[in-house]
Design an enzyme around this catalytic site. Structure first.
Site, PDB file in Angstrom:
ATOM      1  N   ASP A 219       7.846 -25.430  15.901  1.00 19.74           N
ATOM      2  CA  ASP A 219       7.148 -26.153  16.872  1.00 19.74           C
ATOM      3  C   ASP A 219       7.768 -27.555  17.136  1.00 19.74           C
ATOM      4  O   ASP A 219       6.904 -28.143  18.081  1.00 19.74           O
ATOM      5  CB  ASP A 219       5.665 -26.391  16.350  1.00 19.74           C
ATOM      6  CG  ASP A 219       4.449 -26.851  17.018  1.00 19.74           C
ATOM      7  OD1 ASP A 219       4.693 -26.212  18.134  1.00 19.74           O
ATOM      8  OD2 ASP A 219       3.726 -27.820  16.740  1.00 19.74           O
ATOM      9  N   SER A 243       0.258 -28.135  22.326  1.00 17.49           N
ATOM     10  CA  SER A 243       0.465 -26.558  22.516  1.00 17.49           C
ATOM     11  C   SER A 243      -0.901 -26.011  22.510  1.00 17.49           C
ATOM     12  O   SER A 243      -1.571 -26.293  21.923  1.00 17.49           O
ATOM     13  CB  SER A 243       0.932 -26.400  20.969  1.00 17.49           C
ATOM     14  OG  SER A 243       2.401 -27.381  20.778  1.00 17.49           O
ATOM     15  N   GLN A 293       5.811 -19.956  23.155  1.00 16.00           N
ATOM     16  CA  GLN A 293       4.556 -20.726  23.031  1.00 16.00           C
ATOM     17  C   GLN A 293       4.301 -21.254  24.612  1.00 16.00           C
ATOM     18  O   GLN A 293       5.037 -21.460  25.278  1.00 16.00           O
ATOM     19  CB  GLN A 293       4.788 -22.073  22.280  1.00 16.00           C
ATOM     20  CG  GLN A 293       3.711 -23.117  22.020  1.00 16.00           C
ATOM     21  CD  GLN A 293       4.198 -24.337  21.260  1.00 16.00           C
ATOM     22  OE1 GLN A 293       4.461 -25.608  22.042  1.00 16.00           O
ATOM     23  NE2 GLN A 293       3.977 -24.184  20.050  1.00 16.00           N
TER      24      GLN A 293
END
Length: 326
Positions: A219, A243, A293
């Site tokens: 991430d 996100s 993502q």
């Protein structure tokens, strides 16, 4: 473990790798039982007091792993970030056992703070099996990580809490192949990004811990492929990045305390959202994991913000050059 005990586990200074191991050592919440298995974990202190997305992903995965047979390893997860988490409060994880088949197990995990979900995730686990195999090739011509500057080299002399956190408190050594986007967006406007990464110190010989830690690190920089395409840095005035979801697939075993190459690209951006995908390779060239993502990226379009951003970038570039000569 009680909530009070979990709360004081907010990570102190010191060895960041030990802090990561401690972060992923969830406790079972005493006396709490519903149709879920309940676990409790600490939050990692952050300069902006929001929970790092990679943290709650990794902890949710650890919680789910605790409820499956030892011979079943995670091969995929799909999660949605529902609300910002408070980095000053512990997180409760509720694991629902959706299915246990002959080869696969499925788990649903909700991460809660004060009874409100901040993340919802489903993960699938599989016993080791044999079958057809192929994999993507690792890109050629990538410089070795030892030849690239560390984040501390780039930001260590800045007296700013975010710079200090990125430079010294993160458990992963992140080294950008492309010019980093910390304070400016140098280089071409291409929707690609690449970093080498590994933990600063050794990790225990626990494959499940390495899988969770890889989710944590996945991430870090993935949305930079979107920012780079539009000439944006992380300090673009008024920019809001968050996100929205995170999907990950584990293909082959990997150790996070050894160098891993993370190749990222963004195929599309629209409606204040951008999609980023990533492939993770070990140093031997094996494709060990894939990531996807979608992130929200809102950039102010008014002239005042654009001028302020240009001035701020120039000032910080000057400070960087000055710090490099010190």
């Amino acid at each position: 473990m009680t909530e009070a005990e979990a709360g004081i586990l907010a990570l102190p200074g010191g060895d960041p790798t030990s802090s990561l191991i401690k972060l992923l050592d969830l406790g079972e919440l005493e006396g709490a039982r519903t149709d879920e298995d309940i676990f409790l974990g600490p939050s990692q202190q952050q300069p902006h007091h929001r929970v790092f997305g990679g943290q709650v992903l990794a902890q949710s995965l650890v919680a789910a792993t605790r409820t499956v047979e030892e011979d079943r390893a995670v091969h995929s997860m799909h999660g949605y970030f529902l609300r910002p988490g408070d980095a000053n409060k512990p997180i409760t994880f509720g694991v629902q056992r959706l299915r246990d088949g002959r080869s696969f197990s499925a788990r649903r995990v909700h991460a809660y703070q004060e009874g409100t979900p901040i993340l919802s995730m489903i993960a699938s686990f599989q016993t080791e099996d044999e079958g057809i195999e192929h994999e993507s090739a690792m890109p050629a011509g990538i410089p070795d990580p030892e030849s690239l500057p560390t984040t501390a080299d780039l930001l260590g002399k800045f007296d700013h809490p975010v710079a200090r956190h990125w430079a010294y408190e993160r458990p992963f050594d992140i080294r950008h192949v492309n010019p980093p986007l910390y304070v400016s967006a140098a280089g071409g406007k291409e929707a690609t990004n690449a970093v080498w990464m590994k933990t600063f110190g050794p990790m225990p010989d626990n494959p499940n811990l390495h899988r969770a830690a890889l989710a944590y690190a996945s991430d870090y920089t993935l949305l930079e492929s979107i920012l780079r395409r539009h000439g944006l840095s992380w300090i673009t005035p008024g920019m809001n990045v968050a996100s929205l979801d995170h999907a990950m697939w584990w293909h082959r075993p990997a150790r996070v305390d050894e160098w891993l190459l993370y190749i990222q690209e963004s195929p599309s951006a629209q409606s204040a959202r951008g999609l980023a995908t990533g492939k993770i390779f070990n140093r031997a060239g094996q494709h060990v994991a894939s990531v996807a993502q979608e992130g929200m990226v809102r950039v102010p379009s008014d002239l005042k913000s654009k001028v302020a951003g240009a001035v701020q970038s120039k000032v910080l570039e000057h400070q960087l050059r000055k710090a490099g000569r010190a």
